[in-house]
Design a protein around this motif. Structure first.
Motif, PDB file in Angstrom:
ATOM      1  N   ALA A 251      19.962 -24.466  31.079  1.00 17.91           N
ATOM      2  CA  ALA A 251      18.509 -24.279  31.107  1.00 17.91           C
ATOM      3  C   ALA A 251      17.877 -25.076  32.246  1.00 17.91           C
TER       4      ALA A 251
ATOM      5  N   GLU B  32      18.373 -23.134  35.443  1.00 23.18           N
ATOM      6  CA  GLU B  32      17.608 -21.882  35.495  1.00 23.18           C
ATOM      7  C   GLU B  32      16.112 -22.103  35.540  1.00 23.18           C
ATOM      8  N   ASN B  33      15.661 -23.335  35.393  1.00 21.54           N
ATOM      9  CA  ASN B  33      14.229 -23.639  35.405  1.00 21.54           C
ATOM     10  C   ASN B  33      13.731 -23.661  36.846  1.00 21.54           C
TER      11      ASN B  33
ATOM     12  N   ASP C 295      10.817 -24.363  37.944  1.00 25.85           N
ATOM     13  CA  ASP C 295       9.847 -25.423  38.221  1.00 25.85           C
ATOM     14  C   ASP C 295      10.518 -26.716  38.695  1.00 25.85           C
TER      15      ASP C 295
END
Length: 720
Positions: free
Chosen positions: A257, A260-261, A263
């Motif tokens: 995760a 894949e973020n 930001d």
């Protein structure tokens, strides 16, 4: 940068040699117009500044960089001139030491030996590593810097550090390194490049190795974050420990995760994911045996070690060793100590479940805790005294031991079991030898006590005779040999002829007291009974020594020579007790005691080379700097790693150096018997005994006397 005193230039003397970068200051008084500094004949003046101090006072400053003639002028004339010799500030001399890099396949540390020197001191040193042939797609500009420790600004340094670089993505690969040293003047020097291999940890779990491979590609920028996330998802779905363990699966999912973020920028994601994947690989390796308690203990140990290392680094960087910093460090050390104790207990429990032959699980845990405790005490002492570098070295030794503990296999524990059994047998044998020595010393005390009692009685009798004013020499000449021996406190062999022409003592009748000079029959019978008891005890000690000799030979394959000498002396003492000869018995018992002491030393020497008393492979082998101790600190062993004679006797573990408070070896400078009842004859008693001895020698030279008497006199006078 040069720690020299200021030099005052005299117009009548040649200028001394100056260091490159020396600052020249000139004060000129009585000059209305400003003075000028000029360099000629190659002289270079940099950063020249002029300051007006007063209407007729000037101050000039300049930096000297090259040799030549320096001239001070004013109002068209030369006020002063100096011929300057400027010594160049050379770069530091830096070189690699022998054999940099990992020493072996199982070594996860990287050895970095180095030497450097500079005439005026070094201010900073570091090792810069890069890969000579980067993999396809990897960042070619990536480099790894390792700071080298310096204390103060030394003019020369020679040292070896062994940092743990196994967490770096280059671990296990060939790298090229250079040592860069910076002098206090700011000049830098570099060593010749050296190519070597970085140390790496061994991972047995295939899933852990796969995760580390993905981690390496992403950290070296060979793979994009999206591709790394897909590879990790595939590993999470594959059958194995990650899928079967909820905690590890959640950790892997959180890393995916993170990648894949959108930001989170790529550099932050790369740094965070690299660290998290390393911890995940370690956790998978720890849990490959299915032991959750041991794995959790390993995690706690690593976290506590990192916390201690951080606090030590802060103390060294800030130079703070106040009470608050010490208290915070002490709390971190306590946490680390508790975590190591839990790891030791988990190892013991795991050995029990795997049916590994550990003979004494509590003893195993206690030995491990004691070994770590000694290292922890030294770490505390180093930190408290401001020796942060030494404290970091102790922490590294502890990390090495805990890493070996993490990789301990059932075979390692089985070998440890045999080792502990051998150590236990060695301690039992040392205790048995100590018991034999104590009992033999008691027999010597008893024999010596009887001799002392006879000497005191003889001294009193001779004093009484001296008061009568009779001539002892004539009396001794007329006394039979048996009577002379009785006066010396010695028993004459049975059927010995009197050998004298003087009056014989008359037998007592009824309850009348024995004639003067004769021993009390009741006391003589008590002494004879004591000798019989001691003879039996001496025989039992001989048997015990023989059994100890056989057991030690079975353990080490060696037999100390002093065992044979002790056995012979014990047999001699036993025969002397049977003959009622306390003097011969005491002499033989003294020789037996000396042989037993030699046996102890020979036992220790025999144990040194057979590996039975070494520290277990995953426990810290404590050496300690400055204290000279090299023992492992295992329970029941002396300070040099050998079984202590006081094992099982309640001896102090800290006082196992084998020396007395005066620094002498035990037994040196002291009598064998320390009993306060030992009697030292006075001058009169010694004179009487000497006269009796002379009479006995005279009779021994008379070869017309009975053969039995002459043989006894020969044996009696032989020690003298």
């Amino acid at each position: 940068y040069a720690p020299d005193a200021p030099v005052f230039l005299s117009p009548n003397r040649p200028a001394p040699q100056m260091q490159e970068g020396a600052r020249l200051t000139v004060i000129v008084n009585g000059l209305a117009s400003h003075p000028v500094l000029r360099g000629t004949h190659g002289m270079v003046v940099q950063d020249a500044k002029r300051q007006k101090l007063a209407p007729h006072s000037w101050k000039l400053e300049a930096t000297l960089t090259h040799s030549g003639l320096l001239r001070l002028t004013g109002r068209g004339r030369t006020l002063a001139s100096w011929s300057m010799t400027i010594l160049p500030d050379l770069a530091p001399q830096v070189a690699w030491g022998p054999s940099p890099g990992a020493s072996g396949k199982e070594d996860w540390h990287t050895r970095l030996p180095y030497t450097a020197s500079h005439a005026y001191g070094l201010s900073d040193m570091q090792v810069v590593l890069h890969v000579p042939h980067p993999a396809r797609g990897a960042n070619p500009k990536r480099e790894l810097s390792i700071p080298l420790p310096l204390t103060g600004h030394p003019k020369s340094v020679k040292n070896v550090i062994t940092p743990d670089l196994s967490e770096d993505p280059w671990a296990g690969q060939e790298v090229t390194g250079q040592i860069v040293a910076t002098a206090t003047s700011g000049h830098q020097g570099q060593s010749e490049p050296a190519t070597f291999k970085l140390g790496s940890r061994v991972f047995h779990s295939p899933i852990a190795r796969a995760i580390l491979d993905v981690r390496r590609r992403f950290a070296l920028e060979q793979e994009k974050r999206e591709d790394t996330a897909q590879d990790l998802e595939a590993l999470g779905e594959a059958p194995g420990p990650v899928r079967e363990h909820t905690g590890m699966f959640l950790n892997l999912t959180s890393i995916v995760a993170l990648l894949e973020n959108a930001d989170i920028d790529t550099q932050t994601a790369r740094t965070s994911a690299t660290n998290l994947l390393w911890d995940l690989a370690l956790d998978i390796e720890d849990r490959r045996t299915g032991d959750n308690a041991s794995a959790q203990a390993s995690i706690d140990v690593r976290a506590a070690q990192a916390d201690v290392a951080q606090k030590l680094a802060d103390m060294k960087r800030n130079g703070t060793h106040n009470q608050q910093a010490q208290e915070e460090l002490e709390q971190s050390l306590k946490t680390l100590q508790d975590a190591i104790a839990r790891k030791m207990q988990a190892l013991a429990d795991n050995a029990l479940r795997n049916h590994t032959a550990i003979p004494d699980l509590p003893g195993f845990s206690a030995a491990g805790n004691k070994a770590f405790d000694r290292l922890m005490k030294q770490l505390r002492a180093d930190a408290a005294n401001g020796r942060s570098g030494d404290a970091m070295q102790r922490l590294q030794e502890m990390e090495n031991a805990t890493e070996r503990m993490r990789n301990a296999t059932p075979q390692d524990l089985a070998a440890l079991a045999q080792q502990l059994q051998a150590q236990q047998k060695a301690r039992e044998q040392a205790a048995a030898l100590h018991d034999l020595t104590t009992k033999e010393s008691s027999l010597l005390d008893h024999a010596q006590s009887r001799l002392d009692e006879h000497v005191r009685a003889l001294s009193q009798q001779q004093s009484d005779l001296a008061d009568d004013g009779d001539g002892e020499a004539a009396e001794y000449a007329n006394l039979p040999t048996s009577e002379l021996l009785r006066r010396l406190g010695l028993s004459a062999p049975p059927n010995m002829g009197g050998g004298g022409t003087g009056p014989q003592p008359r037998p007592s009748s009824g309850n009348a007291p024995p004639p003067a000079g004769l021993p009390d029959p009741a006391k003589a019978e008590a002494q004879a009974s004591a000798r019989r008891t001691e003879r039996a005890t001496q025989h039992a000690l001989e048997q015990a020594l023989s059994e100890l000799k056989d057991e030690f030979k079975e353990l080490t394959g060696k037999t100390p020579d002093a065992f044979e000498q002790a056995s012979k002396s014990m047999a001699t003492a036993r025969r002397a007790l049977a003959d009622g000869d306390d003097a011969a018995a005491a002499s033989a018992e003294e020789k037996a005691l000396e042989a037993l002491r030699q046996s102890r030393k020979q036992m220790q020497d025999s144990m040194k080379g057979n590996g039975q008393n070494t520290t277990p492979s995953f426990l810290p082998s404590f050496g300690g700097s400055g204290d000279g101790s090299s023992g492992s600190g295992n329970a029941g062993e002396s300070g040099n790693g050998q079984p202590s004679d006081t094992a099982g006797e309640g001896g102090d573990d800290e006082n196992t150096t084998g020396k007395d408070p005066l620094g002498r070896k035990e037994g040196e400078g002291a009598d064998q018997n320390t009993d306060d009842s030992t009697h030292i004859p006075d001058t009169v008693a010694r004179q009487r005994a000497r006269e009796i001895e002379q009479e006995l020698r005279r009779r021994d030279s008379d070869r017309t006397r009975p053969q039995q008497e002459l043989e006894y006199l020969d044996r009696l006078l032989k020690p003298f």
